[in-house]
Motif scaffolding. Structure first.
Motif, PDB file in Angstrom:
ATOM      1  N   GLY A  32       0.610  -1.333  -0.211  1.00 16.60           N
ATOM      2  CA  GLY A  32       0.029   0.031   0.090  1.00 16.60           C
ATOM      3  C   GLY A  32       1.102   1.254   0.008  1.00 16.60           C
ATOM      4  O   GLY A  32       0.200   2.356   0.088  1.00 16.60           O
ATOM      5  N   GLY A  33       2.035   1.099   0.029  1.00 17.40           N
ATOM      6  CA  GLY A  33       2.953   2.297  -0.324  1.00 17.40           C
ATOM      7  C   GLY A  33       3.519   2.811   1.207  1.00 17.40           C
ATOM      8  O   GLY A  33       3.800   4.001   1.194  1.00 17.40           O
ATOM      9  N   GLY A  34       3.011   2.030   2.109  1.00 16.21           N
ATOM     10  CA  GLY A  34       3.686   2.665   3.400  1.00 16.21           C
ATOM     11  C   GLY A  34       5.068   2.499   3.593  1.00 16.21           C
ATOM     12  O   GLY A  34       5.611   1.560   3.544  1.00 16.21           O
ATOM     13  N   LYS A  35       5.682   3.560   4.174  1.00 12.91           N
ATOM     14  CA  LYS A  35       7.110   3.486   4.660  1.00 12.91           C
ATOM     15  C   LYS A  35       7.557   2.855   6.079  1.00 12.91           C
ATOM     16  O   LYS A  35       8.621   2.448   6.160  1.00 12.91           O
ATOM     17  N   MET A  36       6.606   2.994   6.903  1.00 12.19           N
ATOM     18  CA  MET A  36       6.527   2.388   8.179  1.00 12.19           C
ATOM     19  C   MET A  36       5.229   1.957   8.788  1.00 12.19           C
ATOM     20  O   MET A  36       4.086   2.655   8.496  1.00 12.19           O
ATOM     21  N   LEU A  37       5.417   0.709   9.306  1.00 16.66           N
ATOM     22  CA  LEU A  37       4.124   0.324   9.967  1.00 16.66           C
ATOM     23  C   LEU A  37       4.095   0.276  11.486  1.00 16.66           C
ATOM     24  O   LEU A  37       5.397   0.118  12.105  1.00 16.66           O
ATOM     25  N   PHE A  38       3.108   0.676  11.959  1.00 20.60           N
ATOM     26  CA  PHE A  38       2.731   0.910  13.583  1.00 20.60           C
ATOM     27  C   PHE A  38       2.011  -0.332  14.115  1.00 20.60           C
ATOM     28  O   PHE A  38       0.970  -0.589  13.510  1.00 20.60           O
ATOM     29  N   THR A  39       2.364  -0.933  15.010  1.00 18.58           N
ATOM     30  CA  THR A  39       1.529  -2.034  15.584  1.00 18.58           C
ATOM     31  C   THR A  39       1.269  -2.055  17.235  1.00 18.58           C
ATOM     32  O   THR A  39       1.900  -1.130  17.646  1.00 18.58           O
ATOM     33  N   PRO A  40       0.205  -2.887  17.751  1.00 20.88           N
ATOM     34  CA  PRO A  40      -0.134  -2.501  18.953  1.00 20.88           C
ATOM     35  C   PRO A  40       0.796  -2.873  20.140  1.00 20.88           C
ATOM     36  O   PRO A  40       1.764  -3.702  19.832  1.00 20.88           O
ATOM     37  N   GLU A  41       0.464  -2.467  21.380  1.00 26.73           N
ATOM     38  CA  GLU A  41       1.057  -3.263  22.470  1.00 26.73           C
ATOM     39  C   GLU A  41       0.752  -4.704  22.494  1.00 26.73           C
ATOM     40  O   GLU A  41      -0.099  -5.107  21.884  1.00 26.73           O
ATOM     41  N   MET A  42       1.891  -5.582  23.068  1.00 27.43           N
ATOM     42  CA  MET A  42       1.702  -7.062  22.964  1.00 27.43           C
ATOM     43  C   MET A  42       1.355  -7.570  21.800  1.00 27.43           C
ATOM     44  O   MET A  42       0.482  -8.661  21.910  1.00 27.43           O
ATOM     45  N   SER A  43       2.053  -7.149  20.709  1.00 28.74           N
ATOM     46  CA  SER A  43       1.626  -7.632  19.354  1.00 28.74           C
ATOM     47  C   SER A  43       1.817  -9.253  19.437  1.00 28.74           C
ATOM     48  O   SER A  43       1.248 -10.084  18.589  1.00 28.74           O
ATOM     49  N   GLY A  44       2.867  -9.623  19.846  1.00 26.15           N
ATOM     50  CA  GLY A  44       3.555 -10.784  20.037  1.00 26.15           C
ATOM     51  C   GLY A  44       2.657 -12.143  20.851  1.00 26.15           C
ATOM     52  O   GLY A  44       2.665 -13.290  20.805  1.00 26.15           O
ATOM     53  N   LEU A  45       2.048 -11.544  21.918  1.00 28.72           N
ATOM     54  CA  LEU A  45       1.514 -12.317  22.811  1.00 28.72           C
ATOM     55  C   LEU A  45       0.564 -11.568  23.792  1.00 28.72           C
ATOM     56  O   LEU A  45       1.017 -10.822  24.399  1.00 28.72           O
ATOM     57  N   ALA A 207      -1.292   5.834  17.412  1.00 31.99           N
ATOM     58  CA  ALA A 207      -1.853   4.904  18.438  1.00 31.99           C
ATOM     59  C   ALA A 207      -2.623   3.666  17.952  1.00 31.99           C
ATOM     60  O   ALA A 207      -3.730   3.447  17.718  1.00 31.99           O
ATOM     61  N   ALA A 208      -1.619   2.557  17.581  1.00 33.76           N
ATOM     62  CA  ALA A 208      -2.024   1.263  17.180  1.00 33.76           C
ATOM     63  C   ALA A 208      -2.701   0.640  18.218  1.00 33.76           C
ATOM     64  O   ALA A 208      -1.887   0.540  19.329  1.00 33.76           O
ATOM     65  N   ALA A 209      -3.739  -0.115  18.206  1.00 29.71           N
ATOM     66  CA  ALA A 209      -4.448  -0.637  19.477  1.00 29.71           C
ATOM     67  C   ALA A 209      -4.896  -2.159  19.154  1.00 29.71           C
ATOM     68  O   ALA A 209      -5.278  -2.540  17.960  1.00 29.71           O
ATOM     69  N   GLN A 210      -4.950  -2.737  20.132  1.00 27.52           N
ATOM     70  CA  GLN A 210      -5.511  -4.078  20.233  1.00 27.52           C
ATOM     71  C   GLN A 210      -7.258  -3.965  20.325  1.00 27.52           C
ATOM     72  O   GLN A 210      -7.620  -2.835  20.862  1.00 27.52           O
ATOM     73  N   VAL A 211      -8.011  -4.972  19.714  1.00 27.34           N
ATOM     74  CA  VAL A 211      -9.350  -4.772  19.639  1.00 27.34           C
ATOM     75  C   VAL A 211      -9.990  -5.980  19.580  1.00 27.34           C
ATOM     76  O   VAL A 211      -9.548  -7.286  19.402  1.00 27.34           O
ATOM     77  N   GLY A 212     -11.285  -5.880  20.244  1.00 30.19           N
ATOM     78  CA  GLY A 212     -11.897  -7.176  20.384  1.00 30.19           C
ATOM     79  C   GLY A 212     -12.018  -8.190  21.663  1.00 30.19           C
ATOM     80  O   GLY A 212     -11.333  -7.856  22.499  1.00 30.19           O
ATOM     81  N   THR A 213     -12.475  -9.227  21.403  1.00 30.14           N
ATOM     82  CA  THR A 213     -12.291 -10.229  22.578  1.00 30.14           C
ATOM     83  C   THR A 213     -11.204 -11.381  22.153  1.00 30.14           C
ATOM     84  O   THR A 213     -11.157 -11.860  21.017  1.00 30.14           O
ATOM     85  N   HIS A 214     -10.235 -11.431  22.912  1.00 27.25           N
ATOM     86  CA  HIS A 214      -9.055 -12.230  22.957  1.00 27.25           C
ATOM     87  C   HIS A 214      -9.197 -13.507  23.393  1.00 27.25           C
ATOM     88  O   HIS A 214      -9.946 -14.098  24.339  1.00 27.25           O
TER      89      HIS A 214
END
Length: 272
Positions: A32-45, A207-214
């Motif tokens: 999509g042409g993004g130069k940088m991606l931002f991900t949420p807290e605790m992206s890996g677990l 502010a990249a965020a987690q969402v929904g039921t985990h």
């Protein structure tokens, strides 16, 4: 103008599944042409069962999510602001640690969350982050990223203006606030606090965020945001589902806002 991508995700208790989602987002960001991606807290677990989580929380050199993200960043030529991972430290405690990874896959910065989420909510939720995690003690600003000077924070840090005062003194162009915000606190305070931080620093907030039921049973608020230095919401991914959004960082906008409201230049030290 610098195009960025923002990932809203529903991380679970399996690091391999989370790593695959992150790598897919890196590919989509590049496409999509993004130069940088931002991900949420605790992206890996994201696992509130600390006994179960312990098997998946390892030292940085052994973290397979981090390794996968670094490889994908290099493969697709995209910088990644990895909101945070749970990392085992040499002292045996855990750190809630953000990473900035360049387009060659190199780690150029780390930040350990300073403020621990130790609260009892009216909803019945009780959190004691400090029981497992060691608080960081360093303000971290990353020079020369695709978005300029980037200040690092994580989630609950949002509520502590002194940290943002320090980032303001560094004249950050962008401040990241990755999060896994609870629904009650999100409904009450998420948007207003994010906008306030952008206004105070005359900087973009991402502010990249987690969402929904985990998978661990918790529910998070979502509403990943990009806010401009005037406090205008440029992107809101809402609170229903995971996905990727794009926004543009305009450095001329930062200069214009700082010229109109020169609060950073006019700031004075207040004696105790």
């Amino acid at each position: 103008m610098t195009k960025i991508a923002v990932l809203q995700m529903t991380s679970g208790i399996d690091p391999d599944i989370n790593a695959a989602a992150l790598c897919d987002a890196i590919q989509q960001a590049s496409g999509g042409g993004g130069k940088m991606l931002f991900t949420p807290e605790m992206s890996g677990l994201l696992d509130r069962d600390r006994k179960r989580a312990a098997a998946n929380i390892v030292e940085e050199a052994d973290d397979r999510v981090l390794a996968s993200v670094r490889n994908a960043a290099a493969r697709h030529g995209v910088w990644v602001s990895l909101g945070s991972l749970a990392i085992k430290t040499s002292e045996g405690r855990w750190a809630n640690r953000a990473f900035v990874i360049d387009s060659d896959g190199a780690i150029v910065a780390r930040y350990d969350k300073m403020h621990m989420f130790d609260v009892d909510l009216e909803s019945g939720e009780s959190w004691r982050e400090s029981n497992a995690y060691a608080a960081g003690n360093q303000v971290v600003v990353v020079e020369d990223t695709p978005v300029g000077r980037l200040g690092l924070t994580i989630c609950y840090d949002l509520r502590f203006p002194a940290l943002f005062e320090q980032l303001g003194r560094h004249s950050c162009d962008v401040i990241q606030i990755p999060a896994a915000f609870t629904v009650p606190t999100g409904k009450a305070h998420w948007h207003v606090l994010q906008r306030a931080r952008a206004i105070e620093a005359s900087a973009y907030v991402v502010a990249a965020a987690q969402v929904g039921t985990h998978a661990d049973g918790r529910t998070t608020y979502g509403h990943s945001l990009v806010i401009d230095p005037w406090g205008e919401v440029m992107l809101d991914l809402e609170g229903e589902r995971c996905g990727l959004g794009f926004a543009a960082i305009d450095h001329a906008r930062i200069s214009d806002v700082r010229a109109q409201v020169p609060s950073l230049a006019n700031r004075r030290k207040i004696a105790n």
